[in-house]
Design an enzyme around this catalytic site. Structure first.
Site, short mmCIF file in Angstrom:
data_model
loop_
_atom_site.label_atom_id
_atom_site.label_comp_id
_atom_site.label_asym_id
_atom_site.label_seq_id
_atom_site.Cartn_x
_atom_site.Cartn_y
_atom_site.Cartn_z
CG ASP A 149 10.01 -20.13 15.48
OD1 ASP A 149 9.44 -20.05 16.58
OD2 ASP A 149 10.81 -19.27 15.06
CG ASP B 95 7.77 -13.94 17.03
OD1 ASP B 95 6.90 -13.55 16.24
OD2 ASP B 95 7.62 -13.92 18.26
#
Length: 216
Positions: A16, A18
């Site tokens: 991922d 952020d």
């Protein structure tokens, strides 16, 4: 056998962005605050909703009388401006880990858009991999398994040979639903569903590298 620079057969890691590689909490809070003030809404309440829902769901909850397309366009405008002018930082250990991973062994799976990811990575000096699944790549976002399954497909990898690195419940659920191993990072307590928990990305880095190279 020396495994330095080698990749264990079929092993890949999917990050991922952020909250996992890029620390964007302050940026997200600032963007949503500006958006909320533009519509005369309580910024703190809007941000609380935005943390647990996707943008269109957020608009339906906090501004049901507004045109969601207009709301989304305003949000995208603010996010793009933040990429151009905001201050970003990579989490400790991110640059070293991504540089150490063998080329072609890792990718990104994000609910954001590719141009913003590239902008943030350019600001922080992180390398961009060949495989990048963004919001425009799929019709179903996290917590659907679709984004992570698409990343595995692009690698030609089996889901059970992929390691997902996440910080948020929706991403953890997405990776689990895809049949992948999921490790959580950058949180004081484990997110429900993770197979392993690390308080920081830097703490997880040696284990991530070992997973991919087969050195563990």
């Amino acid at each position: 056998m020396d495994t330095a620079g080698a990749t264990a057969r079929g092993k890949h890691v999917l990050f991922d962005v952020d909250g996992t590689l890029i620390d964007a909490v302050d940026n997200q809070r600032r963007v949503w605050r500006t958006w909320a003030e533009r519509y005369g809404l309580d910024p703190d309440e809007v941000y609380r909703v935005a943390l647990r829902t996707r943008p269109l769901e957020t608009f339906a909850s906090v501004a049901p009388d507004r045109d969601p397309r207009e709301c989304l366009a305003a949000l995208h405008e603010l996010e793009d401006e933040d990429v151009r002018s905001g201050v970003y930082g990579a989490f400790a250990g991110a640059a070293e880990l991504l540089s150490a991973l063998p080329p072609g062994s890792w990718g990104l799976v994000t609910s954001n858009y590719e141009h913003r990811v590239r902008g943030r990575f350019a600001r922080t000096g992180l390398p961009v991999p060949e495989v990048l699944v963004d919001a425009a790549s799929v019709t179903e976002g996290k917590p659907s398994p679709v984004p992570y399954l698409l990343a595995a497909e692009r690698f030609g990898a089996l889901p059970q040979d992929c390691l997902v690195i996440e910080d948020a419940p929706s991403g953890v659920l997405s990776g689990r639903r895809a049949g992948m191993t999921v490790w959580g990072v950058n949180a004081p307590a484990p997110v429900d569903g993770v197979h392993r928990h690390f308080t920081s990305l830097k703490e997880a880095a040696p284990e991530i590298l070992a997973f991919v190279t087969g050195a563990g």
